[in-house]
Design an enzyme around this catalytic site. Structure first.
Site, PDB file in Angstrom:
ATOM      1  CB  ILE A  28      -1.001   0.039   1.368  1.00  0.00           C
ATOM      2  CG1 ILE A  28      -1.936  -0.985   1.019  1.00  0.00           C
ATOM      3  CG2 ILE A  28      -1.509   1.375   1.333  1.00  0.00           C
ATOM      4  CD1 ILE A  28      -3.188  -0.932   1.538  1.00  0.00           C
ATOM      5  CE  LYS A  29       3.302   6.686  -3.785  1.00  0.00           C
ATOM      6  NZ  LYS A  29       3.391   7.920  -2.942  1.00  0.00           N
ATOM      7  CD1 TRP A  30       1.991   3.073   3.807  1.00  0.00           C
ATOM      8  CD2 TRP A  30       0.260   3.296   5.100  1.00  0.00           C
ATOM      9  NE1 TRP A  30       1.768   1.951   4.241  1.00  0.00           N
ATOM     10  CE2 TRP A  30       0.679   2.088   5.204  1.00  0.00           C
ATOM     11  CE3 TRP A  30      -0.896   3.917   5.786  1.00  0.00           C
ATOM     12  CZ2 TRP A  30      -0.062   1.268   5.803  1.00  0.00           C
ATOM     13  CZ3 TRP A  30      -1.688   2.882   6.658  1.00  0.00           C
ATOM     14  CH2 TRP A  30      -1.185   1.682   6.503  1.00  0.00           C
ATOM     15  CD  GLU A 176       0.378   9.661  -1.687  1.00  0.00           C
ATOM     16  OE1 GLU A 176       1.355   9.040  -1.979  1.00  0.00           O
ATOM     17  OE2 GLU A 176       0.089  10.879  -1.815  1.00  0.00           O
ATOM     18  CB  ALA A 218       4.143   0.988  -0.767  1.00  0.00           C
TER      19      ALA A 218
END
Length: 286
Positions: A28-30, A176, A218
């Protein structure tokens, strides 16, 4: 001996397709501050992607670094969670504070460090290792050290169905998007192209008012818990007894994390009273 220096962060390349490529893992993109963190003989460096020294602004992260193996370094994201969403503006406010003001902010809006890569381990540089090997070592650090808040382990999956699920959760929580990382890739400091980024569509409540799009870099998220405004993170249940009890009460899902990844653990709630050591007695702060 020449002192070890944090390498420049590896960069992403935007792509249009949200389908997980073969031979890749997704994360995951934070929506936070990209951060590199190192600890060496008790000296902690917390540096932004652009080289800003952030340690004075986030004393709770610096203090928690003592839980890590010495002569080690992580790549990750600093985040603050507020009212079921990532609160980027709280991070911006915290970055300006120092001393007593930073300590008060750590109590009011505590940060998490979401780790998604391991750059050094007990004096050994890991940038020449494959992503697969670095990821396994990072998970082992979390297991061996029993890490809890403010540390969070970014979920990783090789299951395309899980990636599609993640992309449906990002809008409500301000995440994101998704990152795609080749399983056999090395960590190339400052290089762009090895990691693909798929940016999720987001609504008008997006923390920084960004437009719509798709990116890969991510992964991170969870279905039920995220929609209910809780911070998800990959962790073993016995390391976080309070989170485990809450998870059992809420009957959180136990998603498969891709072929051979079920042993990594399950998604647990990290937000809430008692989860973050600097947020005692502050409901909803995590």
């Amino acid at each position: 001996m020449t002192p070890w220096i944090l390498p420049e962060p590896m960069l992403t390349t935007a792509v249009d397709s949200s389908e997980l490529p073969a031979g890749h893992a997704a994360e995951i993109k934070w929506d936070g501050f990209r951060a590199g963190l190192s600890i060496d003989a008790g000296h902690v460096v917390l540096r932004s992607r652009n080289g800003t020294q952030m340690a004075p602004a986030f004393p709770e992260i610096v203090a928690a670094a003592a839980q890590l193996p010495d002569a080690s370094a992580l790549d990750g994201e600093l985040i603050v969670w507020e009212s079921g969403r990532l609160a980027f503006e709280r991070l911006q406010d915290r970055l300006r504070r120092r001393g007593a003001a930073a300590a008060r902010a750590a109590e009011e809006w505590p940060a998490h460090f979401v780790a998604f890569d391991l750059l050094r381990l007990s004096g050994t540089s890991t940038t020449g290792w494959s992503y697969r090997r670095r990821r396994a070592a990072l998970e082992q650090v979390f297991t061996d050290r029993g890490l809890g808040a403010p540390w969070a382990l970014c979920p990783s999956t090789t299951d395309p169905a899980m990636v599609r699920e993640w992309l449906t959760w990002t809008t409500a929580t301000g995440l994101e998007g998704i990152l795609f990382k080749p399983l056999d890739s090395l960590y190339r400091p400052g290089a762009r192209g090895g990691v693909e980024e798929v940016q999720a569509a987001r609504d008008d409540r997006g923390p920084r008012g960004r437009g719509h799009g798709i990116s890969s870099g991510a992964p991170d998220s969870a279905p039920g818990p995220v929609r209910r405004g809780r911070l998800p993170a990959l962790h073993r249940p016995h390391h976080h007894p309070l989170a485990r009890r809450r998870a059992e009460r809420r009957r959180l899902p136990h998603p498969r994390l891709g072929p051979g990844r079920a042993s990594l653990g399950w998604l647990v709630v990290l937000s809430g009273v008692g989860q973050h050591p600097t947020a005692r007695g502050r409901p909803g702060r995590a």
